[in-house]
Design a protein around this motif. Sequence first.
Motif, mmCIF file in Angstrom:
data_model
loop_
_atom_site.group_PDB
_atom_site.id
_atom_site.type_symbol
_atom_site.label_atom_id
_atom_site.label_comp_id
_atom_site.label_asym_id
_atom_site.label_seq_id
_atom_site.Cartn_x
_atom_site.Cartn_y
_atom_site.Cartn_z
ATOM 1 N N GLY A 170 0.844 -1.193 0.021
ATOM 2 C CA GLY A 170 0.036 -0.013 -0.123
ATOM 3 C C GLY A 170 0.832 1.132 0.018
ATOM 4 N N ILE A 171 0.399 2.099 -0.751
ATOM 5 C CA ILE A 171 1.302 3.467 -0.747
ATOM 6 C C ILE A 171 0.894 4.363 0.348
ATOM 7 N N GLU A 172 1.802 5.260 0.795
ATOM 8 C CA GLU A 172 1.793 6.226 2.014
ATOM 9 C C GLU A 172 1.208 7.616 1.518
ATOM 10 N N VAL A 173 0.299 8.244 1.805
ATOM 11 C CA VAL A 173 -0.012 9.672 1.586
ATOM 12 C C VAL A 173 -0.267 10.562 2.790
ATOM 13 N N ASP A 174 -0.545 11.873 2.600
ATOM 14 C CA ASP A 174 -0.718 12.674 3.443
ATOM 15 C C ASP A 174 -1.334 13.789 2.606
ATOM 16 N N LEU A 175 -1.772 14.823 3.387
ATOM 17 C CA LEU A 175 -2.483 15.920 2.934
ATOM 18 C C LEU A 175 -1.490 16.779 2.326
ATOM 19 N N TYR A 176 -1.947 17.674 1.234
ATOM 20 C CA TYR A 176 -1.348 18.724 0.742
ATOM 21 C C TYR A 176 -1.969 20.137 0.780
ATOM 22 N N ASP A 236 2.486 9.829 -2.587
ATOM 23 C CA ASP A 236 1.345 10.841 -3.037
ATOM 24 C C ASP A 236 0.742 11.638 -1.953
ATOM 25 N N VAL A 237 0.104 12.740 -2.378
ATOM 26 C CA VAL A 237 -0.292 13.605 -1.406
ATOM 27 C C VAL A 237 -1.892 13.882 -2.158
ATOM 28 N N LEU A 238 -2.621 14.256 -0.913
ATOM 29 C CA LEU A 238 -4.085 14.440 -1.165
ATOM 30 C C LEU A 238 -4.473 16.026 -1.468
ATOM 31 N N ILE A 239 -5.155 16.280 -2.361
ATOM 32 C CA ILE A 239 -5.548 17.621 -2.790
ATOM 33 C C ILE A 239 -6.689 18.320 -2.107
ATOM 34 N N THR A 240 -6.508 19.412 -1.483
ATOM 35 C CA THR A 240 -7.706 19.832 -0.766
ATOM 36 C C THR A 240 -8.482 21.211 -1.338
ATOM 37 N N ASN A 241 -9.802 21.285 -0.925
ATOM 38 C CA ASN A 241 -10.152 22.563 -1.379
ATOM 39 C C ASN A 241 -10.188 23.524 -0.220
ATOM 40 N N SER A 242 -10.771 24.972 -0.735
ATOM 41 C CA SER A 242 -10.866 25.889 0.164
ATOM 42 C C SER A 242 -11.493 25.807 1.682
ATOM 43 N N LYS A 243 -12.477 24.669 1.491
ATOM 44 C CA LYS A 243 -12.896 24.371 2.802
ATOM 45 C C LYS A 243 -12.194 23.190 3.620
ATOM 46 N N GLY A 244 -11.222 22.696 3.180
ATOM 47 C CA GLY A 244 -10.647 21.736 3.749
ATOM 48 C C GLY A 244 -10.917 20.282 3.442
ATOM 49 N N GLY A 245 -11.878 20.221 2.460
ATOM 50 C CA GLY A 245 -12.327 18.906 1.989
ATOM 51 C C GLY A 245 -11.159 18.260 1.067
ATOM 52 N N ILE A 246 -11.241 17.052 1.124
ATOM 53 C CA ILE A 246 -10.229 16.314 0.451
ATOM 54 C C ILE A 246 -10.810 15.712 -0.839
ATOM 55 N N LEU A 247 -10.217 16.262 -1.883
ATOM 56 C CA LEU A 247 -10.692 16.246 -3.404
ATOM 57 C C LEU A 247 -10.157 14.880 -4.076
ATOM 58 N N GLU A 248 -8.832 14.675 -4.051
ATOM 59 C CA GLU A 248 -8.156 13.766 -4.958
ATOM 60 C C GLU A 248 -6.796 13.750 -4.574
ATOM 61 N N SER A 249 -6.051 12.781 -5.274
ATOM 62 C CA SER A 249 -4.488 12.795 -5.092
ATOM 63 C C SER A 249 -4.043 13.542 -6.374
ATOM 64 N N THR A 250 -2.608 13.717 -6.431
ATOM 65 C CA THR A 250 -2.246 14.480 -7.605
ATOM 66 C C THR A 250 -2.526 13.753 -9.042
ATOM 67 N N SER A 251 -2.856 12.653 -8.916
ATOM 68 C CA SER A 251 -3.144 12.026 -10.379
ATOM 69 C C SER A 251 -4.452 10.830 -10.499
ATOM 70 N N SER A 252 -5.075 11.018 -9.319
ATOM 71 C CA SER A 252 -6.014 9.893 -9.030
ATOM 72 C C SER A 252 -7.242 10.613 -8.271
ATOM 73 N N ASN A 253 -8.600 9.793 -8.594
ATOM 74 C CA ASN A 253 -9.675 10.306 -7.643
ATOM 75 C C ASN A 253 -9.445 9.331 -6.420
ATOM 76 N N LEU A 254 -10.137 9.671 -5.480
ATOM 77 C CA LEU A 254 -10.162 9.213 -4.018
ATOM 78 C C LEU A 254 -11.638 8.237 -3.656
ATOM 79 N N PHE A 255 -11.320 7.037 -3.126
ATOM 80 C CA PHE A 255 -12.533 6.410 -2.478
ATOM 81 C C PHE A 255 -12.132 6.052 -1.227
ATOM 82 N N VAL A 256 -12.941 6.237 -0.098
ATOM 83 C CA VAL A 256 -12.926 5.788 1.183
ATOM 84 C C VAL A 256 -13.938 4.731 1.348
#
Length: 288
Positions: free
Chosen positions: A132-138, A173-193
């Motif tokens: 599994g890859i390791e990620v954090d917020l950007y 990889d890192v997870l891209i966020t919006n202005s509200k702090g919500g997590i949108l995606e990674s630098t090259s992929s969509n996100l599923f939880v």
Amino acid sequence: MEELFVNNNGELLPNKGATLEAGNRGHLYGDGLFETIRLIDGAPINLDIHILRLKEGMSALKMRIPNFFTSAFFSERIKELAKHSKIEGGGRVRLSVDRSRGGTYRPETNEVTYFIEIYPVEKNEFVLNQKGIEVDLYTAIRKENNILANFKTKNGLVYVMGAIDARERDLDDVLITNSKGGILESTSSNLFVVSNGVLYTPCLKEGCLGGTMRMTVINLAIANGIKVYESAIMPQNLLIADEVFLTNAVNGLVWVGGYRTKRYVNAISTKIVNLLNEHYSNKILSQK
């Protein structure tokens, strides 16, 4: 294996020397968009969805859409390019569309040019990563939520800077966020939880990319009795999740092993990769 391109005139060009025309607006101003398309058995998959998103993006950019911009047209050009490149298995295609040359910030025309690139991919099917890859917020740059957020425009600096940040922090990889702090995606992929067997993914109105593989995974999951909800994803959702994975057109699905100190399993990830391979295998067989 020689890598080839096809330009707006339908000419096949080898990947040798300069191929970009002077004054190209995609190069000068980021005035364009693109689609990344996966090949299986030398043929493009999800092409109808890619071309639909491409046209929607062109409309948002106020480009004139040529009548011949159809799935059938691009399928023929891509297959021809794959044949010339001797790609009979897995491959990756980048289909670029730029506004035609002329003008500065104010373009002289809304006509377009297109450019197709093709490269081989080692695997002909989707394979889940064993580790599994390791990620954090950007959070240094937030992604803007506007009418272009769901498309693959050539303004990709938030992803470039995020990828550099991941490398500097020794992350995958890192997870891209919006202005509200919500997590949108990674630098090259969509996100599923995944929580309690249910899939959650950011909704398009939050500003994530409208990924073609994202749509495919949602539809396959629902068809196989897995519940899916599109909703805002916040950092605390990652801490209580059982599983996290990323999706894109080329890799299919990538399992996330850890977020900070949180560790994840990959049961649903494994199931969905198997469903993807079965889905495309059946689809390709039906077209032969």
